[in-house]
Design an enzyme around this catalytic site. Structure first.
Site, mmCIF file in Angstrom:
data_model
loop_
_atom_site.group_PDB
_atom_site.id
_atom_site.type_symbol
_atom_site.label_atom_id
_atom_site.label_comp_id
_atom_site.label_asym_id
_atom_site.label_seq_id
_atom_site.Cartn_x
_atom_site.Cartn_y
_atom_site.Cartn_z
ATOM 1 N N LYS A 105 0.871 -1.191 0.000
ATOM 2 C CA LYS A 105 0.000 0.000 0.000
ATOM 3 C C LYS A 105 0.893 1.221 0.000
ATOM 4 C CE LYS A 105 -4.474 0.377 0.872
ATOM 5 N NZ LYS A 105 -5.403 -0.512 0.243
HETATM 6 N N1 GLU Z 1 -7.419 -0.525 -3.016
HETATM 7 C C1 GLU Z 1 -8.145 -1.746 -3.110
HETATM 8 C C2 GLU Z 1 -8.072 -2.512 -1.794
HETATM 9 O O1 GLU Z 1 -7.819 -1.964 -0.745
HETATM 10 C C3 GLU Z 1 -7.745 -2.565 -4.324
HETATM 11 C C4 GLU Z 1 -6.316 -2.992 -4.364
HETATM 12 C C5 GLU Z 1 -5.903 -3.651 -5.670
HETATM 13 O O2 GLU Z 1 -6.735 -3.844 -6.533
HETATM 14 O O3 GLU Z 1 -4.707 -3.957 -5.784
HETATM 15 O O4 GLU Z 1 -8.344 -3.685 -1.740
#
Ligand code: GLU
Length: 412
Positions: A105
């Site tokens: 993240k």
């Molecule tokens: N931001 C989304 C999550 O927290 C999607 C992450 C992604 O598709 O890699 O799951």
């Protein structure tokens, strides 16, 4: 070795799972600690000539089960600590739905609403210029999150491709025009409805006519509302950053979408009583869906939550302390790593399509999404039944065990 400190809600949930599984402190530390953390300085010349220095972050949590995977958040609150917790959550999420990806993240501590399109594009491209060596189709694959969207992913893809050649698989959640997948935009919201339906079956109920309040009307909340309205649920409360509304008879969500497209907010909707944003979480309803930011249900307001089921469509909306209160009161909490896993699941399909230079039609994507989420939900629900534990504990146990197995099997 010093005992790792529990800093975030996710750390506390992970610690509880490790304790129950009988893992030692070293194993907990291995599971908790990110493999690599980056902070990047991002000076931006604004349109008015002034210079503002932003911070970019990318925390790569674990890649034992596949390349690092997770969103980029553009929000003033993003920092290393928040990214760390969210990255760990991604590792558990991809493990729980059993897709061959790890967790990461990051983001930039900017407020995208105050940036011009040129400023936003420049900042995004700068970020890629500084981290391109650390991301890539088999290394780390970013995606949209709070404050980012398909356009931002297209800029990342373009900047990366200038260096490495055509590389659509470096990001997911892209526009269809640059190699995105059918069904990615509404995948998280649709996934929320699939998990809720499986849970209702477990209770021997249906979602028909049940009442629901949703906090957040963005990419997750809006599509969850549309999918749940299709299942005959009565959506009695909605909110976004600019306002909150209620109507005990239920909203026509198509009309709300039309209103939001014009007004930019749910506030001011016809036949709706305006309420305070905080009051939305306290509405008398069957299901409450926090679909915005983390930590919104906490020690101070948990006693006023009246829903029977809290559905974590956002990442980490219920704190560890608040969950204890809810569980003791017999309120179910459907955990984020299952509820909102639809997004990363379709991201996985997008990545697979890009690597194979193929594209699937919408039905193929949706059928697979349903299959993946139904399988994961049933696995969690059967663990709840056999171990008589909470949904969160069941989900964390399954995910933690899978990550630990991969880590230890690979060896050190
Ligand atoms: N931001 C989304 C999550 O927290 C999607 C992450 C992604 O598709 O890699 O799951």
């Amino acid at each position: 070795m010093k005992t790792p400190t529990i800093k975030t809600t996710h750390d506390a949930f992970l610690k509880a799972a490790c304790d129950e599984l009988g893992y030692d402190e070293i194993t907990f530390e291995l599971l908790l600690t990110a493999s690599r953390e980056m902070r990047i300085e991002l000076p931006l010349r604004k349109d008015d000539g002034s210079v503002v220095v932003y911070n970019g972050y990318r925390i790569q949590h674990h890649n034992a089960r596949g390349p690092y995977k997770g969103g980029l958040r553009f929000h003033p609150s993003i920092n290393a600590e928040e990214s760390r917790g969210l990255a760990c959550l991604m590792t558990l999420k991809t493990a729980l739905v059993d897709i061959p990806l790890g967790g990461a993240k990051g983001g930039i501590d900017c407020d995208p609403l105050t940036l011009s399109p040129r400023e936003l594009e420049t900042l995004t491209r700068k970020f890629v210029q500084k981290i391109h060596r650390e991301i890539g189709p088999s290394l780390d694959i970013p995606a949209p999150d709070v404050g980012t969207n398909a356009q931002i992913m297209a800029w990342i893809q373009d900047e990366y491709s200038k260096i490495y050649g055509y590389s659509p698989a470096v990001v997911t959640g892209k526009p269809l025009a640059t190699g995105g997948s059918q069904g990615r935009e509404d995948a998280t919201g649709l996934g929320v409805s699939i998990v809720m339906e499986e849970f209702a079956k477990h209770l021997d109920e249906s979602l028909l006519d049940k009442t629901v309040a949703i906090q957040g009307f963005g990419n997750v909340g809006k599509f969850a509302a549309l999918a749940l309205a299709d299942k005959g649920m009565r959506i009695i409360g909605l909110s976004d950053v600019r306002g909150a509304i209620t109507n005990s008879h239920g909203f026509d969500i198509q009309q709300v979408v039309q209103h939001v497209n014009k007004a930019g907010t749910v506030a001011g909707m016809e036949h709706a009583e305006p309420i305070d944003g905080a009051a939305l979480l306290e509405l008398d309803c069957d299901y409450l869906i926090p679909a915005a930011l983390g930590g919104v249900i906490h020690k101070e307001n948990v006693e006023r939550v009246r829903a029977r089921v809290v559905v974590e469509a956002a990442n980490g909306p219920v704190t560890h302390a608040a969950e204890e209160v809810l569980t003791n009161r017999g309120v179910y909490v459907l955990p984020d790593i299952l509820v909102n896993a639809g997004g990363v699941t379709v991201s996985y399909y997008e990545w697979v399509q890009n690597l194979q230079h193929m594209s699937w039609d919408l039905d193929a994507v949706r059928d697979r999404l349903r299959e993946t989420l139904v399988t994961a939900s049933q696995r969690v629900l059967s663990e709840v039944t056999s171990s008589q534990c909470s949904l969160r504990k069941a989900a964390y146990r399954i995910a933690t065990e899978r990550v630990k197995d991969a880590l230890f099997t690979a060896g050190f």
